[in-house]
Design an enzyme around this catalytic site. Structure first.
Site, PDB file in Angstrom:
ATOM      1  N   ARG A  31       0.912  -1.137   0.088  1.00  0.00           N
ATOM      2  CA  ARG A  31       0.024  -0.114  -0.001  1.00  0.00           C
ATOM      3  C   ARG A  31       0.969   1.178  -0.036  1.00  0.00           C
ATOM      4  NH1 ARG A  31      -5.099   1.481   4.331  1.00  0.00           N
ATOM      5  NH2 ARG A  31      -3.195   1.206   5.887  1.00  0.00           N
ATOM      6  N   ASP A  76      -4.035   3.403  13.814  1.00  0.00           N
ATOM      7  CA  ASP A  76      -2.890   3.902  12.731  1.00  0.00           C
ATOM      8  C   ASP A  76      -3.429   5.438  12.601  1.00  0.00           C
ATOM      9  OD1 ASP A  76      -5.370   3.587  11.013  1.00  0.00           O
ATOM     10  OD2 ASP A  76      -4.379   2.121   9.839  1.00  0.00           O
TER      11      ASP A  76
END
EC number: 2.3.3.9
Length: 541
Positions: free
Chosen positions: A169, A454
């Site tokens: 990603r 996150d």
């Protein structure tokens, strides 16, 4: 400024890193420069379009499926490209940053897929950007090992057929990489840096291993942004000399605008698409961000009170499964963020039950796989999907034609019974300060209160503070959400942290800076599109 000889890009404000010359070769930087030249202007236009669309949402307080793409949605004949063998079975995916220890542990975890994350689980220091790439190269060439200096424990890769398949990603379109600039001093988009370095060094190597360059695409807001990625893929494959269709991309549907364009996003990427993913926390952040001034009916309760069974969330996930399977793509579920406790078995018991219920629901709803944040959760999620899938690699043949979602269903926020609470405000401040402090020190995946958090966590925390204050929310204890209350709670939390960790550790950290930044992005009248934009200016390294 410095860069390899003849490179069209310059490396600025960056200390030399061990073995960086293996990643930042002249050929790799030339490739990045060409990506930058060809695609950054379109990236800039699409970011401007985001601003225009957000202004339209502020004016209308609504969204709808696009009339101009109705023919794509109505055409039942098209499908995405066939799935490579390495991506057929995605029943459990583990996520995490690309530091050396995580790289080994994730590949060895027993999960089918590892989302190797340069985005929300990674603070984009130059070291994380470059050494993360090096770690992946070392993993593919089996030159990677790691010894924990504190414990003396050593880590090494298991047999190749036991390793997870990597889906990488890159950063979202909105972030730049300040350490790489062109001749005019313009920064290269972080998305192109992360994608470009990984693709350039590993595309052929992965094909030789029987896999391929597979990607998760974050923060996508429209099918036009998906079209841009598709054009990047086409150019990159020609440039490196691998066959067209080698790339496969899974798009995170983690913005409310993308939820209205799922089919169009798959259509634009159809030669390279492999699936869509339901990204819960960023999705809630996007709802708040886009409808933050839409009045009381768009006010979300505490983040932990918004479960995946909430009507508007259920509409989103069921539409995603139906859309994916209609077009031959994988539908991947959301994150199980729990971090097992080594000291409290009761905490584990309750959390494992919640994880199991969540993964059972996803598997029964038709998802082909789901995310976990810790290796101990892999067996739990695996059991849920094994029970439904059996020996089948996925359930794309389950078309979910019973699902019918109207445009209004996706933004039916007022269908929730829960309300914001004072405890929710306190939690938002606690998590926000703790996460931002760690991020400013270069850590993107942070264990907070037994959850792996996150950047999406910090975004929803600060967005909810902003929304509750601007909506004049009154909590159950009679207190009203105001800037003064937020400052009081934040000051108390800073004092609690100082007392908890001690003066020496407090002074050595970035706690005051994190406190100030959280209040800035939570209270400033001019709402920052992304917390990571002002935070990046304060990130060292």
């Amino acid at each position: 400024m410095s860069a390899p000889a003849s490179s069209p890009l310059a490396i600025v404000d960056a200390e030399p890193l061990p073995r960086q010359e293996e990643v930042l070769t002249s050929e790799a930087l030339t490739f990045l420069a060409e990506l930058h030249r060809r695609f950054t202007p379109r990236r800039d236009e699409l970011l401007a379009r985001r601003t225009e669309r957000r202004a339209e949402i502020a004016r209308t307080s609504t969204l709808d499926f696009l009339p101009e793409t109705a023919a794509i949605r109505a055409d039942d004949s098209w499908r995405v490209a066939s799935t490579p063998a390495a991506l057929e079975d995605r029943r459990v995916e583990i996520t995490g940053p690309t530091d050396r220890k995580m790289t080994i542990n994730a590949l060895n975890s027993g999960a089918k897929i590892w989302l190797a994350d340069f985005e929300d689980a990674s603070a984009p220091t130059w070291e994380n950007v470059v050494i993360g790439q090096l770690n992946l190269i070392d993993a593919y060439t089996r030159r990677i090992d790691f010894t924990d200096q504190a414990s003396g424990k050593s880590y090494a890769l298991e047999a190749a057929d036991q390793l997870a398949t990597v889906v990488m990603r890159p950063r979202g379109w909105h972030l730049n990489e300040r350490h790489l600039v062109d001749a005019e001093g313009r920064q290269v988009p972080g998305a192109l840096v992360d994608f470009g370095l990984y693709f350039f060094h590993n595309a052929q190597r992965l094909l030789d291993l029987g896999k391929g360059p597979y990607f998760y695409l974050p923060k996508t807001e429209s099918h036009l942004e998906a079209r841009l990625w598709n054009d990047v893929f086409v150019f990159a494959q020609d440039h490196v000399g691998v066959p067209q269709g080698t790339v496969r991309a899974t798009v995170l549907i983690e913005t409310i605008t993308a939820a209205y364009e799922m089919e169009e996003i798959l259509y634009e990427l159809r030669d390279h698409a492999s699936g869509l993913n339901a990204g819960r926390w960023d999705y809630l952040f996007s709802v708040v961000k886009n409808f933050r001034d839409g009045g009381p009916r768009f006010v979300l309760p505490d983040r932990n009170a918004v479960t995946m069974t909430a009507p508007f969330m259920r509409a989103y996930t069921e539409l995603l499964v139906r859309t994916c399977h209609k077009r031959g793509a994988h539908a991947i579920g959301g994150m199980a963020a729990f971090i097992p406790s080594r000291r409290d078995e009761e905490v584990n018991k309750v959390a494992f039950e919640k994880v199991k219920a969540d993964k059972d629901r996803e598997a029964n709803d038709g998802f082909d796989g789901s995310w976990v944040a810790h290796p101990d959760l892999v067996p739990i999620a695996m059991e849920s999907f094994d029970k439904v899938l059996g020996d089948k690699p996925n359930q794309k043949d389950r078309l979910r034609e019973d699902v019918h979602v109207e445009a209004a269903d996706l933004i039916a926020i007022d269908s929730l019974d829960a309300k914001p609470t004072y405890a929710g405000l306190v939690n938002a401040v606690q998590v926000g300060i703790r996460y931002i402090e760690a991020w400013l020190r270069g850590h993107g995946a942070v264990a907070i209160f037994n959850l792996m958090e996150d950047a999406a966590t910090a975004e929803i925390s600060r967005s909810q503070i902003w929304q509750w204050i601007n909506a004049g929310v009154e909590f159950e204890n009679g207190e009203k959400a105001t800037p003064e209350l937020a400052r009081t709670v934040a000051a108390e939390e800073l004092g609690n942290i100082r007392a908890e960790i001690g003066e020496e550790a407090f002074t050595a950290g970035r706690w005051q800076q994190a406190h100030d930044l959280l209040l800035h992005v939570s209270l400033d009248e001019d709402y920052a599109d992304f917390l990571t934009l002002p935070a990046y200016e304060q990130l060292r390294g």
